[in-house]
Design an enzyme around this catalytic site. Structure first.
Site, PDB file in Angstrom:
ATOM      1  N   ASN A  77      -1.392 -16.374  23.117  1.00 16.82           N
ATOM      2  CA  ASN A  77      -2.825 -16.556  23.295  1.00 16.82           C
ATOM      3  C   ASN A  77      -3.189 -18.031  23.189  1.00 16.82           C
ATOM      4  OD1 ASN A  77      -4.739 -17.267  20.835  1.00 16.82           O
ATOM      5  ND2 ASN A  77      -2.958 -16.171  20.004  1.00 16.82           N
ATOM      6  N   ASN A 107     -12.995 -16.246   7.932  1.00 15.30           N
ATOM      7  CA  ASN A 107     -11.957 -17.220   8.292  1.00 15.30           C
ATOM      8  C   ASN A 107     -12.634 -18.525   8.731  1.00 15.30           C
ATOM      9  OD1 ASN A 107     -10.115 -18.552  10.496  1.00 15.30           O
ATOM     10  ND2 ASN A 107      -8.743 -17.178   9.403  1.00 15.30           N
ATOM     11  N   ASN A 135      -8.008 -21.427   7.663  1.00 19.09           N
ATOM     12  CA  ASN A 135      -6.945 -21.549   8.653  1.00 19.09           C
ATOM     13  C   ASN A 135      -6.568 -23.030   8.716  1.00 19.09           C
ATOM     14  OD1 ASN A 135      -5.372 -21.785  10.914  1.00 19.09           O
ATOM     15  ND2 ASN A 135      -6.946 -21.079  12.353  1.00 19.09           N
ATOM     16  N   CYS A 138      -4.621 -26.171  12.104  1.00 23.36           N
ATOM     17  CA  CYS A 138      -5.471 -26.864  13.067  1.00 23.36           C
ATOM     18  C   CYS A 138      -5.121 -28.347  13.073  1.00 23.36           C
ATOM     19  CB  CYS A 138      -6.934 -26.747  12.669  1.00 23.36           C
ATOM     20  SG  CYS A 138      -7.541 -25.090  12.749  1.00 23.36           S
ATOM     21  N   THR A 275      -2.065  -8.408  16.602  1.00 20.88           N
ATOM     22  CA  THR A 275      -1.845  -8.044  18.001  1.00 20.88           C
ATOM     23  C   THR A 275      -1.865  -6.535  18.236  1.00 20.88           C
ATOM     24  OG1 THR A 275      -0.612 -10.084  18.273  1.00 20.88           O
ATOM     25  CG2 THR A 275      -0.186  -8.390  19.896  1.00 20.88           C
TER      26      THR A 275
END
Ligand SMILES: Cc1cc2nc3c(=O)[nH]c(=O)nc-3n(C[C@H](O)[C@H](O)[C@H](O)COP(=O)(O)O)c2cc1C
Length: 315
Positions: A77, A107, A135, A138, A275
């Site tokens: 993705n 998140n 997260n 990044c 997923t």
């Protein structure tokens, strides 16, 4: 909360620090929208919880199409972290989510330390989230694009800054799998004030069409997820759980209840399902039922008894 059956009272609840989800199955960030999109298909109150799409300071439109492509035993993705922005999330989504009795984990991401801080500041003033998940996979644009999560110093810096703001709620930190030693990063993040680790994010990867010489995604590269990554991430969870004292949440390629048990057996206290929700939007709820059946089968009454039955020797 207890699920009652003919086998007696089975308690699937787990402790992730101060967060007590009713079971260890949470839907993963970026694969479950803001939860509301799934509420007509999934009984959100049956899940341990879910993690929202990554939230940024300002809305982000995201990457050009195509954003997904199937690969052998997995998926790539390149969504480009599209999201409505934290303020719209607080105004439009949280009021709806507050009606559910499930752990909503927000998140958070950014491209500079100040971005993370700003998003958390907005969330701190809002009611609803059970925890935050940072997260850190990044690029830090102020440090030449190096991922926050690939360097222990940078990872610790962003977590320490977040910790100062995140006074109200537990702070989970989602690690990048792209590290030499996950134990070193895990410990750095733990010392900086993380309450739990989420292991791990997707793996940078690419898929091309050799006839056109073009990427099969709108971006040149993307993140690999799904069953293809499970054995690699399973090892990372095992390593991380040995290295830190805080709880570790495992995710990567979970589709079946056996996958859940494998993650629990290497030391995860809970898991997330990503997923798998693309092939079956009800996958996470199905895994809760599967886990309940597994407790009956193994004649145990709690998730920790179940985990201990399968605990891998930490040699
Ligand atoms: C389409 C898509 C979007 C994602 N977006 C995010 C995100 O916004 N923030 C984040 O921390 N992880 C994001 N992830 C990573 C997943 O939460 C998860 O870590 C990863 O997909 C591995 O789990 P899985 O194999 O069960 O999918 C995304 C994954 C996918 C497939």
């Amino acid at each position: 909360m207890c699920e009652v059956s003919s086998a007696g009272a089975v308690d699937l609840s787990v402790k992730i620090g101060a967060v007590r989800p009713r079971n260890p199955i949470l839907a993963a960030s970026g694969t479950f929208g803001y939860g509301t999109e799934f509420s007509h298909l999934v009984n959100l109150n049956r899940l341990g919880g879910f993690v929202t799409k990554g939230l940024s300071k300002e809305p982000i439109e995201g990457a050009p199409a195509p954003r997904l492509c199937e690969t052998a035993a997995g998926m790539l993705n390149a969504v480009g972290l599209q999201n409505m922005g934290v303020r719209a999330f607080v105004a439009e989504k949280l009021p709806v989510l507050r009606k559910y009795d499930t752990a909503v984990v927000a998140n958070v991401f950014g491209y500079a330390l100040e971005d993370y801080v700003e998003v958390l500041r907005v969330l701190e003033d809002a009611e609803g989230p059970a925890a935050y998940e940072l997260n850190i996979s990044c690029p830090n644009v102020k440090k030449g694009g190096l991922q926050f999560g690939s360097d222990p110093g940078m990872a610790a810096e962003v977590v320490a800054a977040a910790r100062k703001i995140a006074a109200k709620r537990p702070l989970w930190v989602k690690l990048s799998p792209l590290v030499t030693d996950i134990g070193v990063i895990g410990r750095a993040v733990e010392e900086a004030g993380a309450d739990a680790l989420t292991v791990a994010n997707t793996y940078p990867a690419m898929a091309v069409d050799h006839r056109t010489g073009k990427s099969r995604l709108g971006n040149p590269t993307g993140g690999l997820s799904g069953p293809a990554i499970k054995p690699i991430t399973l090892r990372l969870v095992w390593e991380a759980a040995k290295a830190v004292k805080i709880p570790v949440i495992g995710l990567g390629g979970i589709e079946t209840v056996e996958d859940v048990l494998e993650y629990l057996s290497v030391g995860a206290v809970a898991v997330q399902v990503g997923t798998a929700s693309f092939t079956d939007p009800r996958a996470s709820e199905g895994l809760v039922r599967g886990l309940l059946r597994a407790t009956f089968r193994h004649k145990v009454f709690t998730v920790s008894e179940l985990s201990h039955k399968f605990m891998v020797e930490n040699g």
